[in-house]
Design a protein around this motif. Structure first.
Motif, PDB file in Angstrom:
ATOM      1  N   ARG A 127      -3.652  13.691   0.118  1.00  0.00           N
ATOM      2  CA  ARG A 127      -3.079  12.352   0.281  1.00  0.00           C
ATOM      3  C   ARG A 127      -4.142  11.286   0.044  1.00  0.00           C
ATOM      4  N   GLN A 137      -4.476   6.613  -0.599  1.00  0.00           N
ATOM      5  CA  GLN A 137      -3.855   5.290  -0.555  1.00  0.00           C
ATOM      6  C   GLN A 137      -3.991   4.614  -1.924  1.00  0.00           C
ATOM      7  N   GLN A 156       0.855  -1.180   0.000  1.00  0.00           N
ATOM      8  CA  GLN A 156       0.000   0.000   0.000  1.00  0.00           C
ATOM      9  C   GLN A 156       0.888   1.226   0.000  1.00  0.00           C
ATOM     10  N   GLU A 172       1.207   5.386   0.186  1.00  0.00           N
ATOM     11  CA  GLU A 172       0.579   6.649   0.546  1.00  0.00           C
ATOM     12  C   GLU A 172       1.128   7.665  -0.451  1.00  0.00           C
TER      13      GLU A 172
END
Length: 186
Positions: A31, A33, A21, A23
């Motif tokens: 921001r 994911q 994952q 960021e």
């Protein structure tokens, strides 16, 4: 402000793949994911476009569990033995087809599925290919070697597709790249 990765974590790890994952920060500072798959214990993937001196293109047919069908594709494999990519390409060509190339050179590098995977493929044209040994397949591999003429290649390739067999879409563009370099390398 450019888009940038500001963090990465592993959510799951298996024998060959892991789910990661990221960021990410977009150009406006927001921001989010992003999930992807990443190869374990591998420093690249090599594929080979093998063409014999008499104009035969070698492809392979193997069952691919993720799609539940056979796939016609060029020989390829992971660089998981600490070799250079070209050494891995030579090894995979020999293992999967029993062939050696008289000449081999890179023709393309790029992502395979940039929205879902971190995989980057480096493709080599293998020219003056000759059969020199038996296949030396890994225990999980069951690979059929198929020889198709360079002339009318696509017509012969299409004839191999059926309800149990896909044709890897990379074949089309990679063969054209290799063909463009045939005259350059003489």
């Amino acid at each position: 402000m450019p888009v940038k990765i500001i963090g990465k974590s592993t959510n799951w790890s298996g024998r060959f793949l892991q789910a990661v994952q990221f960021e990410v920060e977009n150009s406006e500072g927001e921001r989010f994911q992003w999930e992807a798959f990443q190869r374990c214990n591998c420093s690249g993937i090599a594929a080979i476009v093998p063409i014999t001196k008499d104009g035969t293109v070698i492809v392979v047919r193997q069952f691919r569990p993720p799609v539940g069908k056979y796939v016609i594709e060029f020989p390829a494999g992971l660089n998981d033995k600490g070799q250079s990519l070209i050494e891995a390409a030579r090894r995979e060509l020999l293992e999967e087809t029993g062939c050696r190339a008289g000449r081999m050179f890179p023709i393309a590098t790029g992502p395979l599925s940039s929205g879902a995977s971190t995989e980057v493929l480096t493709v080599y044209a293998a020219l003056d290919v000759v059969f020199s040994a038996e296949q030396a397949l890994d225990p999980h591999e069951d690979i059929e070697i198929i020889e198709l003429p360079l002339d009318n290649f696509y017509e012969h390739l299409y004839a191999l597709q059926d309800e149990n067999t896909y044709i890897d879409l990379k074949l089309y563009g990679l063969l054209e790249l290799a063909k463009r370099h045939l005259s350059d390398q003489d």
